[in-house]
Design an enzyme around this catalytic site. Sequence first.
Site, mmCIF file in Angstrom:
data_model
loop_
_atom_site.group_PDB
_atom_site.id
_atom_site.type_symbol
_atom_site.label_atom_id
_atom_site.label_comp_id
_atom_site.label_asym_id
_atom_site.label_seq_id
_atom_site.Cartn_x
_atom_site.Cartn_y
_atom_site.Cartn_z
ATOM 1 N N ARG A 37 -34.593 -11.812 50.340
ATOM 2 C CA ARG A 37 -35.555 -11.185 51.251
ATOM 3 C C ARG A 37 -36.239 -12.195 52.168
ATOM 4 N NH1 ARG A 37 -38.388 -6.396 47.631
ATOM 5 N NH2 ARG A 37 -36.838 -4.827 48.146
ATOM 6 N N LYS A 174 -32.884 7.476 36.450
ATOM 7 C CA LYS A 174 -33.551 8.778 36.554
ATOM 8 C C LYS A 174 -32.921 9.691 37.588
ATOM 9 C CE LYS A 174 -38.207 7.894 34.983
ATOM 10 N NZ LYS A 174 -39.597 7.749 35.402
ATOM 11 N N GLY A 321 -32.551 -1.615 44.387
ATOM 12 C CA GLY A 321 -32.877 -2.948 43.887
ATOM 13 C C GLY A 321 -31.982 -3.395 42.755
ATOM 14 N N GLY A 344 -36.400 1.620 47.426
ATOM 15 C CA GLY A 344 -37.036 2.901 47.725
ATOM 16 C C GLY A 344 -36.909 3.280 49.194
HETATM 17 P P1 ADP Z 1 -31.494 1.120 41.665
HETATM 18 O O1 ADP Z 1 -32.649 0.163 41.584
HETATM 19 O O2 ADP Z 1 -30.206 0.424 41.985
HETATM 20 O O3 ADP Z 1 -31.766 2.292 42.549
HETATM 21 P P2 ADP Z 1 -32.355 2.503 39.285
HETATM 22 O O4 ADP Z 1 -33.666 1.815 39.365
HETATM 23 O O5 ADP Z 1 -32.296 3.939 39.567
HETATM 24 O O6 ADP Z 1 -31.272 1.722 40.189
HETATM 25 O O7 ADP Z 1 -31.768 2.322 37.812
HETATM 26 C C1 ADP Z 1 -31.428 1.069 37.283
HETATM 27 C C2 ADP Z 1 -31.588 1.054 35.796
HETATM 28 O O8 ADP Z 1 -30.892 2.127 35.178
HETATM 29 C C3 ADP Z 1 -31.012 -0.216 35.181
HETATM 30 O O9 ADP Z 1 -32.087 -0.969 34.646
HETATM 31 C C4 ADP Z 1 -30.087 0.286 34.078
HETATM 32 O O10 ADP Z 1 -30.218 -0.433 32.867
HETATM 33 C C5 ADP Z 1 -30.534 1.706 33.883
HETATM 34 N N1 ADP Z 1 -29.473 2.558 33.330
HETATM 35 C C6 ADP Z 1 -28.296 2.886 33.897
HETATM 36 N N2 ADP Z 1 -27.571 3.660 33.092
HETATM 37 C C7 ADP Z 1 -28.285 3.840 31.956
HETATM 38 C C8 ADP Z 1 -28.075 4.573 30.747
HETATM 39 N N3 ADP Z 1 -26.959 5.254 30.531
HETATM 40 N N4 ADP Z 1 -29.068 4.554 29.834
HETATM 41 C C9 ADP Z 1 -30.205 3.865 30.064
HETATM 42 N N5 ADP Z 1 -30.457 3.179 31.173
HETATM 43 C C10 ADP Z 1 -29.513 3.154 32.121
HETATM 44 MG MG MG Z 2 -34.492 0.195 40.439
#
Ligand code: ADP
Ligand code: MG
Length: 367
Positions: A37, A174, A321, A344
């Site tokens: 960044r 989520k 992220g 986000g």
């Molecule tokens: P991003 O930041 O790329 O948008 P998110 O913040 O939505 O991604 O989610 C990332 C997190 O989701 C990671 O820390 C990962 O460990 C968790 N994760 C992914 N699949 C699972 C799962 N099946 N059970 C629990 N946690 C999970």
């Molecule tokens: Mg994230």
Amino acid sequence: MGLPLLEDLPDPRGKKVLLRADFNVPITNGHIDDDLRITAAMPTIEWLQERGADITACSHLGRPNGAPDEKYSMDPVRERLKQLAPSVELMENLRFDPGEEANDPAFVDKLIRGFDMYVNDAFGASHRAHASVVGPPKKLPSAAGRLLAKEVEVLTGLIERPMHPFVAILGGSKVSSKMGVIEALIDKVDHLAIGGAMCFTFWLAQGMSVGDSLVEPDWVDACKGFLDGPSKDKLMIPTDVVAMGPDEEVKVFNGSVPDGWKGLDIGPETTLAFIAPLERAGTILWNGPMGMFEDPRFQEGTVDVAEAVADSHGFSVVGGGDSAAAVAKFGLQFRIDHVSTGGGASLELIEKGDLPGLEALRKASNA
Ligand code: ADP
Ligand code: MG
């Protein structure tokens, strides 16, 4: 997008420029883990410096809750910035003042005092209507920096003019945080694969057992809506998953996870299915890891998908992220066309097609 660009500013020679950057970098024990960044702001800084501007940068870092907190001091960032751009000043963490997040006009006035113009290059903060993002364009000639303009161009281009087949792969923890994105993408894509923990809420909606996997029961109906909706054939839901059970035993399950077991990665059959359309994809958007990739036992799905995205000849974009961190961890960032610096913000731009920080720039007097 109709944003005022650096070229739309008055001549910056000898002028004081306030640069809102997103220097919210990951820091462990005073050490920067990933300076993407900071380096990403350099094209804007260099453009302004070549034209004789006197630059002061500002950013937030972490969540200090409106009061000074040594833990969130900008010092490590200032040190790195000194190496990259010695003459650029850096203010202290904007969120040390409650006026930043409250978008307090008095804080805006304090912030812009003595400045002649404003540049927003903080894509990762532009989904927040905070003082430093939306305030200065009301008072000063303003422009989008190079990074902000590039992020907006890539992400809006992806939605408005994708090359087909357009494949989206979504994952992460989520389903609730990605529902809006699924909604925005489902009509535009040719395939939409759902991995990560969010797949289990879809499994519940299909009446499958998920054991102790992460689910959001309040979102089952929304998932059902997609599964029964007009675009249901575009959806790709895992058929097998890797789960952890009693005594940390790790096993692949086809179609359902028994009680006592928690699904933590997509299985090998699912990985092959998700990767298949990537080979001839024209456009790829990947957001959210396929599993708990921080643990090597559950990284396989994320690694294989990341490699397939990197190998694809299609235009590839990674947002989020944790997904960007995964790509960097596996050393694939240089083989992806665009790794977004905004988690986000990239989701919200895809979802809503606009951001408060962009609206503010478009209303600037010089725009
Ligand atoms: P991003 O930041 O790329 O948008 P998110 O913040 O939505 O991604 O989610 C990332 C997190 O989701 C990671 O820390 C990962 O460990 C968790 N994760 C992914 N699949 C699972 C799962 N099946 N059970 C629990 N946690 C999970
Ligand atoms: Mg994230």
